[in-house]
Design a protein around this motif. Structure first.
Motif, short mmCIF file in Angstrom:
data_model
loop_
_atom_site.label_atom_id
_atom_site.label_comp_id
_atom_site.label_asym_id
_atom_site.label_seq_id
_atom_site.Cartn_x
_atom_site.Cartn_y
_atom_site.Cartn_z
N SER A 353 7.31 17.29 -19.89
CA SER A 353 8.30 18.25 -20.37
C SER A 353 7.81 19.69 -20.16
CB SER A 353 8.63 18.02 -21.85
OG SER A 353 7.47 18.19 -22.65
N MET A 354 6.49 19.93 -20.30
CA MET A 354 5.94 21.26 -20.06
C MET A 354 6.08 21.65 -18.58
SD MET A 354 4.88 23.12 -22.50
CE MET A 354 4.37 23.12 -24.21
N LEU A 355 5.81 20.71 -17.70
CA LEU A 355 5.95 20.97 -16.27
C LEU A 355 7.42 21.22 -15.91
CD1 LEU A 355 3.44 18.37 -14.84
CD2 LEU A 355 3.31 20.84 -14.50
N ALA A 356 8.33 20.51 -16.57
CA ALA A 356 9.76 20.73 -16.33
C ALA A 356 10.16 22.15 -16.74
CB ALA A 356 10.59 19.70 -17.09
N LYS A 357 9.58 22.63 -17.86
CA LYS A 357 9.87 23.99 -18.30
C LYS A 357 9.31 25.02 -17.32
CE LYS A 357 10.17 22.85 -23.22
NZ LYS A 357 9.50 22.89 -24.53
N VAL A 358 8.12 24.74 -16.80
CA VAL A 358 7.52 25.62 -15.79
C VAL A 358 8.42 25.69 -14.56
CG1 VAL A 358 5.60 25.85 -14.15
CG2 VAL A 358 5.13 25.30 -16.54
N ALA A 359 8.91 24.52 -14.13
CA ALA A 359 9.80 24.46 -12.96
C ALA A 359 11.07 25.25 -13.21
CB ALA A 359 10.13 23.00 -12.63
N ASP A 360 11.68 25.07 -14.40
CA ASP A 360 12.91 25.82 -14.74
C ASP A 360 12.66 27.32 -14.70
OD1 ASP A 360 14.37 23.51 -15.11
OD2 ASP A 360 13.98 23.42 -17.28
N PHE A 361 11.52 27.74 -15.26
CA PHE A 361 11.19 29.17 -15.31
C PHE A 361 11.06 29.75 -13.90
CE2 PHE A 361 7.87 32.46 -15.23
CZ PHE A 361 8.46 33.42 -16.04
N TYR A 362 10.30 29.07 -13.06
CA TYR A 362 10.05 29.61 -11.71
C TYR A 362 11.27 29.50 -10.81
CZ TYR A 362 5.25 30.94 -12.41
OH TYR A 362 4.12 31.60 -12.85
N GLU A 363 12.09 28.49 -11.02
CA GLU A 363 13.35 28.41 -10.26
C GLU A 363 14.26 29.59 -10.61
OE1 GLU A 363 13.36 23.53 -9.84
OE2 GLU A 363 14.63 24.50 -11.32
N GLU A 364 14.28 29.94 -11.89
CA GLU A 364 15.06 31.10 -12.32
C GLU A 364 14.47 32.39 -11.74
OE1 GLU A 364 16.54 33.17 -16.50
OE2 GLU A 364 15.90 31.06 -16.52
N GLN A 365 13.14 32.45 -11.68
CA GLN A 365 12.47 33.61 -11.09
C GLN A 365 12.84 33.77 -9.61
OE1 GLN A 365 9.46 35.77 -12.35
NE2 GLN A 365 10.87 35.49 -14.04
N VAL A 366 12.88 32.66 -8.89
CA VAL A 366 13.25 32.68 -7.47
C VAL A 366 14.70 33.14 -7.31
CG1 VAL A 366 13.62 31.27 -5.40
CG2 VAL A 366 11.55 30.97 -6.76
N ASP A 367 15.60 32.62 -8.18
CA ASP A 367 17.01 33.05 -8.16
C ASP A 367 17.12 34.57 -8.29
OD1 ASP A 367 17.90 30.52 -7.89
OD2 ASP A 367 18.56 30.25 -9.96
N ASP A 368 16.44 35.11 -9.29
CA ASP A 368 16.50 36.55 -9.54
C ASP A 368 15.89 37.34 -8.38
OD1 ASP A 368 17.63 35.96 -11.97
OD2 ASP A 368 15.77 36.18 -13.12
N ALA A 369 14.76 36.83 -7.84
CA ALA A 369 14.09 37.53 -6.74
C ALA A 369 14.95 37.56 -5.48
CB ALA A 369 12.75 36.86 -6.44
N VAL A 370 15.60 36.44 -5.18
CA VAL A 370 16.46 36.36 -3.98
C VAL A 370 17.67 37.27 -4.14
CG1 VAL A 370 17.94 34.86 -2.59
CG2 VAL A 370 15.69 34.08 -3.28
N ASP A 371 18.28 37.25 -5.34
CA ASP A 371 19.42 38.14 -5.60
C ASP A 371 19.01 39.60 -5.49
OD1 ASP A 371 21.06 35.98 -6.00
OD2 ASP A 371 20.88 35.99 -8.20
N GLY A 372 17.83 39.93 -6.05
CA GLY A 372 17.34 41.31 -5.97
C GLY A 372 17.03 41.72 -4.54
#
Length: 407
Positions: A353-372
């Motif tokens: 579950s911790m790794l899933a949260k890490v994945a969710d966090f970094y996927e969101e980071q990638v979304d924001d970075a690509v949009d930016g």
């Protein structure tokens, strides 16, 4: 010789498995002999192998199996099994209702193997192009633990998220590249076809042309005389890079290192790789796959040779008794936040579950970075096109502005 090996066709085959049951399907290969050899390796005695005929309209009817098709298949199978539909009947319902003919054929081949006495995982392993080792390992774990429908749902979620991530990375990489290609094509058209028309008109001016106009005229002459050489050079460079990438492990490692260190795209690729690592390992943990065994699959799914080699070194250290968070910290590939969350997960016994949260966090980071990045690139790209095309137009009209002086 190398080109011939890379070229693959689709072959329809019929044969007999180890239990004497007739089986059939389709497989990609360079020749019928290689397809027969692969079938024998899988324990199937081939009886008939023939090249699959192509559609008259460029193969449109044949269809192509995409990762999205595999994700949908996984989710449909999970839903069917959770509803109590038997495995073989689920294949029938999903296969006959699929819009993609290639996917229909694949599902029916899997159904035939399962009816012949093979496990679901064994049937999937005969189609490595569509079902990788991660998929097969998770299905094997699901069959052994009696939670196949749950794991199929996790596989579907994993496939959807990883494909979404790949799409975002491709968007970040290819958007500027596409604009550069368009700018090159427009510039070539102007230099080869438009500038010569102005040049004929300038010859009658009877005055010296501005320096910018002279530069563009000389570039136009160069483009008219050597456009074919430029095309050959670009094609040759592309082929050399393509062949080198396919054949040279060192080149791929150098390319992956360079990409990770690139100023703008590097951080995006790094975050995407960490997200893929966390998502894959989380899915494997949830399936009950042992950590050392899971690391082999995670290394293959990393998508970057720098991280793949690092993960394999981590696997070796874990096999000697080290904790995951310790070897992650020693690898220097992961931010401190990721290492700490893994450490907490190990302490609490909830590492998946911790790794899933890490994945969710970094996927969101990638979304924001690509949009930016897209928001930043759009005005820069418009300015770039304006300078290139606008510069050519101004260069052509400068002599017209000076025409009054000549008159």
């Amino acid at each position: 010789m190398a080109t011939k090996t890379a070229s693959k066709d689709t072959f329809l085959w019929e044969g007999v498995d180890k239990k004497g049951t007739k089986v059939k399907g389709e497989m990609e290969g360079a020749s019928p002999a290689l397809v027969k050899s692969e079938l024998r390796r899988q324990g199937i005695i081939p009886k008939k192998v023939k090249k699959k005929p192509k559609s008259l309209f460029g193969g449109a009817k044949k269809g192509k199996i995409t990762p999205q098709d595999i994700a949908l298949f996984s989710r449909q199978m999970s839903t069917m099994m959770a509803s109590g539909v038997p495995l073989v009947q689920s294949f029938d319902i999903i296969g006959k209702g699929h819009d993609n003919p290639a996917m229909q054929t694949l599902i029916m081949a899997i159904k035939s193997d399962v009816e012949g006495g093979n496990t679901f995982a064994d049937a999937l392993s005969k189609h490595p192009l569509q079902f990788d080792s991660l998929y097969v390992n998770l299905v094997t774990a699901g069959e052994h633990a009696g939670i196949l429908e749950t794991l199929l749902e996790k596989i579907a979620t994993y496939k959807e998220k990883t494909e979404s991530m790949k799409g975002k990375i491709k968007k970040a990489l290819f958007y500027p590249l596409a604009v550069i290609v368009v700018a090159f094509i427009i510039t070539a058209i102007l230099l080869i076809f438009v500038v010569p028309q102005f040049e004929d008109m300038f010859n009658n001016f009877g005055a010296d042309l501005p320096a910018l106009t002279m530069l563009v005229v000389e570039l136009s002459k160069l483009a008219q005389d050597w456009w074919w050489a430029a095309l050959i050079f670009i094609f040759a460079i592309f082929q050399v890079l393509k062949q080198t990438k396919q054949r040279s492990k060192k080149f791929n490692e150098l390319l992956d290192k360079t990409i990770l260190k690139a100023p703008i795209i590097g951080p995006i690729i790094t975050k995407a790789t960490i997200a893929r690592f966390a998502r894959t390992l989380s899915t494997m943990f949830a399936a009950g796959v042992p950590l050392v065994e899971a690391m082999n699959t995670v290394a293959g799914a990393a998508g970057n040779s720098v991280y793949s080699k690092g993960i394999l070194r981590m696997r070796d250290d874990i096999s000697t008794g080290n904790q995951l968070n310790v070897v992650m910290k020693q690898s220097e590939l992961f931010p401190n936040m990721v290492v700490q969350m893994v450490a907490i997960g190990e302490e609490a016994g909830s590492i998946d579950s911790m790794l899933a949260k890490v994945a969710d966090f970094y996927e969101e980071q990638v979304d924001d970075a690509v949009d930016g990045l897209t928001s930043l690139l759009e005005p820069l790209i418009m300015a770039f096109l304006g300078v290139i095309v606008g510069g050519l137009v101004v260069a052509m009209y400068l002599p017209i502005f000076k025409m009054g002086e000549v008159v």
